[in-house]
Design a protein around this motif. Structure first.
Motif, PDB file in Angstrom:
ATOM      1  N   GLU A 102     115.622  38.505 -46.929  1.00  0.00           N
ATOM      2  CA  GLU A 102     115.173  37.834 -45.499  1.00  0.00           C
ATOM      3  C   GLU A 102     114.434  38.590 -44.506  1.00  0.00           C
ATOM      4  N   ASP A 103     113.573  39.401 -45.356  1.00  0.00           N
ATOM      5  CA  ASP A 103     112.466  40.118 -44.533  1.00  0.00           C
ATOM      6  C   ASP A 103     111.441  39.481 -43.924  1.00  0.00           C
ATOM      7  N   GLY A 104     111.239  38.297 -44.644  1.00  0.00           N
ATOM      8  CA  GLY A 104     109.984  37.277 -43.815  1.00  0.00           C
ATOM      9  C   GLY A 104     110.663  36.548 -42.601  1.00  0.00           C
ATOM     10  N   LEU A 105     112.114  36.085 -42.858  1.00  0.00           N
ATOM     11  CA  LEU A 105     112.496  35.672 -41.604  1.00  0.00           C
ATOM     12  C   LEU A 105     112.813  36.316 -40.549  1.00  0.00           C
ATOM     13  N   ALA A 106     113.289  37.539 -40.964  1.00  0.00           N
ATOM     14  CA  ALA A 106     113.473  38.384 -39.759  1.00  0.00           C
ATOM     15  C   ALA A 106     111.891  39.013 -39.175  1.00  0.00           C
ATOM     16  N   PHE A 107     110.964  38.974 -39.853  1.00  0.00           N
ATOM     17  CA  PHE A 107     109.689  39.448 -39.093  1.00  0.00           C
ATOM     18  C   PHE A 107     109.265  38.051 -38.225  1.00  0.00           C
ATOM     19  N   ASP A 108     109.534  36.912 -38.980  1.00  0.00           N
ATOM     20  CA  ASP A 108     109.009  36.001 -37.942  1.00  0.00           C
ATOM     21  C   ASP A 108     109.938  35.786 -36.644  1.00  0.00           C
ATOM     22  N   ILE A 109     111.126  36.044 -36.756  1.00  0.00           N
ATOM     23  CA  ILE A 109     112.041  35.909 -35.661  1.00  0.00           C
ATOM     24  C   ILE A 109     111.678  36.924 -34.607  1.00  0.00           C
ATOM     25  N   MET A 110     111.501  38.202 -35.187  1.00  0.00           N
ATOM     26  CA  MET A 110     110.935  39.265 -34.116  1.00  0.00           C
ATOM     27  C   MET A 110     109.768  38.770 -33.412  1.00  0.00           C
ATOM     28  N   ALA A 111     108.815  38.436 -34.344  1.00  0.00           N
ATOM     29  CA  ALA A 111     107.418  37.800 -33.629  1.00  0.00           C
ATOM     30  C   ALA A 111     107.799  36.908 -32.472  1.00  0.00           C
ATOM     31  N   GLU A 112     108.660  35.821 -32.913  1.00  0.00           N
ATOM     32  CA  GLU A 112     108.784  34.602 -32.047  1.00  0.00           C
ATOM     33  C   GLU A 112     109.630  35.362 -30.667  1.00  0.00           C
ATOM     34  N   ALA A 113     110.381  36.235 -31.045  1.00  0.00           N
ATOM     35  CA  ALA A 113     111.076  36.760 -29.865  1.00  0.00           C
ATOM     36  C   ALA A 113     110.263  37.376 -28.660  1.00  0.00           C
ATOM     37  N   PHE A 114     109.201  38.008 -29.200  1.00  0.00           N
ATOM     38  CA  PHE A 114     108.080  38.754 -28.093  1.00  0.00           C
ATOM     39  C   PHE A 114     107.351  37.483 -27.682  1.00  0.00           C
ATOM     40  N   ARG A 115     107.200  36.520 -28.252  1.00  0.00           N
ATOM     41  CA  ARG A 115     106.477  35.173 -27.746  1.00  0.00           C
ATOM     42  C   ARG A 115     107.102  34.229 -26.962  1.00  0.00           C
ATOM     43  N   ASN A 116     108.563  34.100 -27.013  1.00  0.00           N
ATOM     44  CA  ASN A 116     109.275  33.150 -26.461  1.00  0.00           C
ATOM     45  C   ASN A 116     110.376  34.022 -25.932  1.00  0.00           C
ATOM     46  N   PRO A 117     110.625  33.900 -24.639  1.00  0.00           N
ATOM     47  CA  PRO A 117     111.584  34.412 -23.705  1.00  0.00           C
ATOM     48  C   PRO A 117     113.147  33.855 -24.298  1.00  0.00           C
ATOM     49  N   ALA A 118     113.184  32.818 -24.441  1.00  0.00           N
ATOM     50  CA  ALA A 118     114.364  32.337 -24.954  1.00  0.00           C
ATOM     51  C   ALA A 118     114.870  33.010 -26.305  1.00  0.00           C
ATOM     52  N   VAL A 119     114.321  33.089 -27.324  1.00  0.00           N
ATOM     53  CA  VAL A 119     114.346  33.544 -28.459  1.00  0.00           C
ATOM     54  C   VAL A 119     114.583  35.250 -28.324  1.00  0.00           C
ATOM     55  N   GLY A 120     113.730  35.805 -27.239  1.00  0.00           N
ATOM     56  CA  GLY A 120     114.038  37.142 -27.101  1.00  0.00           C
ATOM     57  C   GLY A 120     115.401  37.384 -26.230  1.00  0.00           C
ATOM     58  N   GLU A 121     115.710  36.586 -25.508  1.00  0.00           N
ATOM     59  CA  GLU A 121     116.999  36.858 -24.783  1.00  0.00           C
ATOM     60  C   GLU A 121     118.459  36.566 -25.939  1.00  0.00           C
ATOM     61  N   THR A 122     117.857  35.746 -26.998  1.00  0.00           N
ATOM     62  CA  THR A 122     119.068  35.527 -27.933  1.00  0.00           C
ATOM     63  C   THR A 122     119.213  36.805 -28.682  1.00  0.00           C
ATOM     64  N   ILE A 123     117.966  37.509 -28.984  1.00  0.00           N
ATOM     65  CA  ILE A 123     118.050  38.810 -29.754  1.00  0.00           C
ATOM     66  C   ILE A 123     118.571  39.830 -28.950  1.00  0.00           C
ATOM     67  N   GLY A 124     118.385  39.847 -27.487  1.00  0.00           N
ATOM     68  CA  GLY A 124     118.914  40.806 -26.798  1.00  0.00           C
ATOM     69  C   GLY A 124     120.450  40.591 -26.427  1.00  0.00           C
ATOM     70  N   ASP A 125     121.008  39.303 -26.648  1.00  0.00           N
ATOM     71  CA  ASP A 125     122.365  39.150 -26.487  1.00  0.00           C
ATOM     72  C   ASP A 125     122.965  39.629 -27.934  1.00  0.00           C
ATOM     73  N   MET A 126     122.351  39.439 -29.062  1.00  0.00           N
ATOM     74  CA  MET A 126     122.926  40.061 -30.383  1.00  0.00           C
ATOM     75  C   MET A 126     123.050  41.297 -30.240  1.00  0.00           C
ATOM     76  N   CYS A 127     121.948  42.024 -29.783  1.00  0.00           N
ATOM     77  CA  CYS A 127     122.146  43.638 -29.706  1.00  0.00           C
ATOM     78  C   CYS A 127     123.295  43.938 -28.845  1.00  0.00           C
ATOM     79  N   ALA A 128     123.477  43.325 -27.777  1.00  0.00           N
ATOM     80  CA  ALA A 128     124.562  43.670 -26.686  1.00  0.00           C
ATOM     81  C   ALA A 128     125.662  43.614 -27.450  1.00  0.00           C
ATOM     82  N   ARG A 129     126.186  42.627 -28.239  1.00  0.00           N
ATOM     83  CA  ARG A 129     127.151  42.556 -29.067  1.00  0.00           C
ATOM     84  C   ARG A 129     127.438  43.612 -30.131  1.00  0.00           C
ATOM     85  N   PHE A 130     126.295  43.997 -30.514  1.00  0.00           N
ATOM     86  CA  PHE A 130     126.194  45.175 -31.728  1.00  0.00           C
ATOM     87  C   PHE A 130     126.516  46.482 -30.933  1.00  0.00           C
TER      88      PHE A 130
END
Length: 194
Positions: A102-130
């Motif tokens: 899932e390298d390609g998917l992970a890259f695309d999600i990370m790129a979208e997280a920088f462009r889109n605050p809602a996706v970035g917030e979701t990644i941040g929430d995920m990291c807080a749980r980790f």
């Protein structure tokens, strides 16, 4: 009851198709009609279940985070029961983070997280749980870790996870299992001297 089951089944098919298509074609290069065809649903059903592609990405991230947190909770139990060493615990965490399929998917999600605050917030929430699990595992390696040193340990392990998730680009010279094993040893050694 049947409608709820069909909705859940449709949601899972959409997420499965999105994982595959976004990973191979990219998030922005995947038209909703292609996603609908791959999921065997209508475009209308996609929009009834998800407001946007960003919401689909957020659902993918949340589902992945839920599974990973369940797996880390199991690792914590095994560590506490003496079934795993702290090195093996970190190795398992790293192995889970290295998903070459899932390298390609992970890259695309990370790129979208920088462009889109809602996706970035979701990644941040995920990291807080980790972080809760990483903090626990770091303290298992060195019970004297506190304050800034413990916060830095969390950051280091998260950075390793993000970096190792994308190691395929660097044309690695050793396999995934060996990378996870040696990296886990290095992380634990660093934590013990902190």
């Amino acid at each position: 009851m049947v409608a709820a089951h069909n909705e859940k089944d449709g949601r899972q098919r959409i997420l499965s198709a999105a994982r595959s298509l976004f990973g191979s074609n990219g998030f922005h290069q995947t038209p909703m009609v292609d996603l609908a065809g791959a999921a065997d649903v209508s475009v209308g059903q996609i929009y009834r279940l998800f407001k946007s592609k960003e919401e689909i990405i957020a659902a993918l991230v949340r589902d992945h985070a839920d599974q990973w947190c369940n797996d880390m909770a199991e690792l914590r139990q095994r560590l506490d029961a003496g079934g795993l060493s702290v090195e093996r615990t970190f190795e398992e965490v790293l192995l889970y983070g290295i998903d070459e399929e899932e390298d390609g998917l992970a890259f695309d999600i990370m790129a979208e997280a920088f462009r889109n605050p809602a996706v970035g917030e979701t990644i941040g929430d995920m990291c807080a749980r980790f972080r809760e699990f990483i903090r626990y595992f770091a303290c298992a390696a060195n019970e004297r870790l506190t304050g800034d040193a413990l916060d830095a340990a969390e950051d280091l392990v998260l950075a390793c996870l993000f970096g190792l998730n994308h190691r395929g680009l660097s044309r690695p010279r050793i396999g995934t299992a060996q990378t996870a094993q040696r990296s886990a040893r290095m992380i634990v050694a660093a934590l013990r001297v902190s």
